[in-house]
Design a protein around this motif. Sequence first.
Motif, mmCIF file in Angstrom:
data_model
loop_
_atom_site.group_PDB
_atom_site.id
_atom_site.type_symbol
_atom_site.label_atom_id
_atom_site.label_comp_id
_atom_site.label_asym_id
_atom_site.label_seq_id
_atom_site.Cartn_x
_atom_site.Cartn_y
_atom_site.Cartn_z
ATOM 1 N N ALA A 220 37.943 26.603 36.313
ATOM 2 C CA ALA A 220 36.480 26.505 36.239
ATOM 3 C C ALA A 220 35.846 26.761 37.601
ATOM 4 N N THR A 221 36.542 26.316 38.649
ATOM 5 C CA THR A 221 35.963 26.452 39.985
ATOM 6 C C THR A 221 35.921 27.902 40.461
ATOM 7 N N ASP A 222 36.626 28.797 39.747
ATOM 8 C CA ASP A 222 36.572 30.217 40.110
ATOM 9 C C ASP A 222 35.210 30.832 39.769
ATOM 10 N N PHE A 223 34.436 30.158 38.896
ATOM 11 C CA PHE A 223 33.239 30.798 38.354
ATOM 12 C C PHE A 223 31.934 30.229 38.882
ATOM 13 N N THR A 224 30.953 31.083 38.932
ATOM 14 C CA THR A 224 29.622 30.616 39.258
ATOM 15 C C THR A 224 28.634 31.291 38.307
ATOM 16 N N GLU A 225 27.540 30.564 38.006
ATOM 17 C CA GLU A 225 26.591 31.076 37.021
ATOM 18 C C GLU A 225 25.620 32.071 37.632
ATOM 19 N N ALA A 226 25.340 33.134 36.899
ATOM 20 C CA ALA A 226 24.280 34.056 37.305
ATOM 21 C C ALA A 226 23.105 33.768 36.366
ATOM 22 N N ARG A 227 21.989 33.396 36.919
ATOM 23 C CA ARG A 227 20.838 33.049 36.078
ATOM 24 C C ARG A 227 19.609 33.752 36.590
ATOM 25 N N SER A 228 19.006 34.548 35.762
ATOM 26 C CA SER A 228 17.699 35.099 36.074
ATOM 27 C C SER A 228 17.099 35.515 34.752
ATOM 28 N N PRO A 229 15.806 35.732 34.691
ATOM 29 C CA PRO A 229 15.226 36.105 33.401
ATOM 30 C C PRO A 229 15.837 37.378 32.836
ATOM 31 N N VAL A 230 16.324 38.237 33.674
ATOM 32 C CA VAL A 230 16.850 39.513 33.188
ATOM 33 C C VAL A 230 18.366 39.498 33.037
ATOM 34 N N VAL A 231 19.043 38.874 33.973
ATOM 35 C CA VAL A 231 20.511 38.926 33.972
ATOM 36 C C VAL A 231 21.066 37.520 33.960
ATOM 37 N N ASN A 232 21.879 37.176 32.965
ATOM 38 C CA ASN A 232 22.572 35.901 33.074
ATOM 39 C C ASN A 232 23.975 35.952 32.541
ATOM 40 N N GLY A 233 24.773 35.021 33.055
ATOM 41 C CA GLY A 233 26.175 34.977 32.677
ATOM 42 C C GLY A 233 26.968 34.235 33.718
ATOM 43 N N HIS A 238 35.358 36.360 44.439
ATOM 44 C CA HIS A 238 36.012 37.636 44.746
ATOM 45 C C HIS A 238 37.531 37.513 44.767
ATOM 46 N N GLU A 239 38.022 36.258 44.795
ATOM 47 C CA GLU A 239 39.488 36.086 44.829
ATOM 48 C C GLU A 239 40.140 36.452 43.503
ATOM 49 N N VAL A 240 39.348 36.426 42.424
ATOM 50 C CA VAL A 240 39.874 36.874 41.127
ATOM 51 C C VAL A 240 39.507 38.353 41.014
ATOM 52 N N SER A 241 40.465 39.240 41.238
ATOM 53 C CA SER A 241 40.085 40.662 41.170
ATOM 54 C C SER A 241 41.171 41.498 40.499
ATOM 55 N N PHE A 242 40.783 42.670 40.054
ATOM 56 C CA PHE A 242 41.663 43.517 39.241
ATOM 57 C C PHE A 242 41.584 44.958 39.728
ATOM 58 N N SER A 243 42.597 45.752 39.345
ATOM 59 C CA SER A 243 42.584 47.149 39.784
ATOM 60 C C SER A 243 41.777 48.036 38.836
ATOM 61 N N ASP A 275 37.839 43.479 48.049
ATOM 62 C CA ASP A 275 38.658 44.536 48.652
ATOM 63 C C ASP A 275 38.365 45.877 47.993
ATOM 64 N N ARG A 276 38.515 46.927 48.769
ATOM 65 C CA ARG A 276 38.298 48.292 48.252
ATOM 66 C C ARG A 276 39.198 48.566 47.062
ATOM 67 N N GLY A 277 38.634 49.194 46.025
ATOM 68 C CA GLY A 277 39.436 49.551 44.848
ATOM 69 C C GLY A 277 39.697 48.375 43.910
ATOM 70 N N ARG A 278 39.122 47.218 44.213
ATOM 71 C CA ARG A 278 39.294 46.057 43.334
ATOM 72 C C ARG A 278 38.005 45.802 42.555
ATOM 73 N N TYR A 279 38.157 45.251 41.342
ATOM 74 C CA TYR A 279 36.990 44.945 40.504
ATOM 75 C C TYR A 279 37.000 43.467 40.159
ATOM 76 N N PRO A 280 35.818 42.857 40.091
ATOM 77 C CA PRO A 280 35.770 41.411 39.845
ATOM 78 C C PRO A 280 35.828 41.065 38.354
ATOM 79 N N PHE A 281 35.749 39.772 38.081
ATOM 80 C CA PHE A 281 35.594 39.269 36.722
ATOM 81 C C PHE A 281 34.131 38.878 36.572
ATOM 82 N N ALA A 282 33.454 39.446 35.569
ATOM 83 C CA ALA A 282 32.050 39.112 35.372
ATOM 84 C C ALA A 282 31.693 39.190 33.896
#
Length: 400
Positions: A220-233, A238-243, A275-282
């Motif tokens: 759970a501590t890996d995540f943070t909430e994105a809240r705005s009228p347009v974008v939320n989730g 950045h430590e959780v990343s994928f190729s 890191d370059r070439g890495r993608y996050p979890f969102a």
Amino acid sequence: MADRIRILEASLAAKIAAGEVVDRPASVVKELIENSIDAGAKSIAVFIVEGGKRMIRVVDDGVGMSRSDAQAAFQRHATSKVSCEEDLERIETLGFRGEALASISAVSRVRLRTKECGALTGVSVIVEGGGEARLDDDGVPEGASVEVKDIFYNLPARLKFLRSADSEYGRVLDVFKKAALINPGISFSLMHGSSSSRGIYVVSGTLAERVAGLFPEYKATDFTEARSPVVNGLIASHEVSFSTTKCLYVYVNKRPVKDRSINSAILDGYGTILDRGRYPFAVLNITIAPEDVDVNIHPAKTEVRFKSQRYVYDAVKAAVRRALGMEVGAVSQAWQTRPVDLRPVNPVVYYSEGKADQQKNFYANEPVAVYGAEPRLFQGDVADTADAGFSTDVKTPELA
Ligand SMILES: Nc1ncnc2c1ncn2[C@@H]1O[C@H](COP(=O)(O)OP(=O)(O)O)[C@@H](O)[C@H]1O
Ligand SMILES: [Mg+2]
């Protein structure tokens, strides 16, 4: 010279058209889940045998269909969601093309069982390989159950390209996760059995609880909430990343979409901490007026076009930066002010998955457990899943 052009036979034309909507079991699951969501379901149960190559069944408790609607639903361009040209300008449902049931039933054997809310009896409709619909009275609960067997049995060219059951299941699971993550008012369950593996997910509750249930490997501590009228989730550190971009769950008005520009807005939001070439979890949903986005680009409905691409890019980037606690920079404040409610509903998440060889009584020995089970709703009740021949490990999520 003799004329060379002729009009294709209706059944051949139907198979060609079906190919645009249905290319593998996962696209059938996607279309059926979308229909259940559009029908106002509170609970959606998905059953899969052999990665969906043998059987797919989606059961919901939505509004259901009348006898005549249930028959009409299988015709091409049959839809209750769009009736005039203006409707196309502002689509608020996931479906609108009236193609899915026609396409699916052109290339498989389908049985729909449904009862309209408040009706006395239900109906079952069987359509095989685009043939005539066969109707019968059926005592079913309110809602709809669509069972799809033997996909591409009449289209060997397509059948040949299907992968192993586990590989097809992987794609089905991806479709399931995409839907289950973003619909907090709906409980979802998925059960899969193949000769080599099995899987069960029962997911409900808040977005955070859904992420915990579907991705138990993250904390759970890996995540943070994105809240705005347009974008939320939710976005992960950045430590959780994928190729690859596989963990970018991006939605527009809760429709899963693929959009390069939104992906780069997310990446640019993280900036150099990733890191370059890495993608996050969102997991990010963009809420936008339906008339400001065109979803009618491709039959699969995963591509969109925005009236203002720039606005969406800025909103996403700002939301990501804000969630990560970074400076937002010189962008409009409009989407940064009003917090958006993530609507907690039924806070329960169950999760269980294991290999068939560890669960000897499962599918490998008892294939009828999945096939023979009556369509039933699994409203987060583990006892129900156990009855159907699945044993479950119950794990309560760590997220509060
Ligand atoms: N699960 C369901 N519950 C209630 N009605 C449904 C369901 N699935 C399909 N329908 C009805 O059948 C119609 C045709 O479905 P579909 O072929 O997927 O086209 P579309 O979703 O684009 O309208 C829908 O418009 C809807 O009225
Ligand atoms: Mg549909």
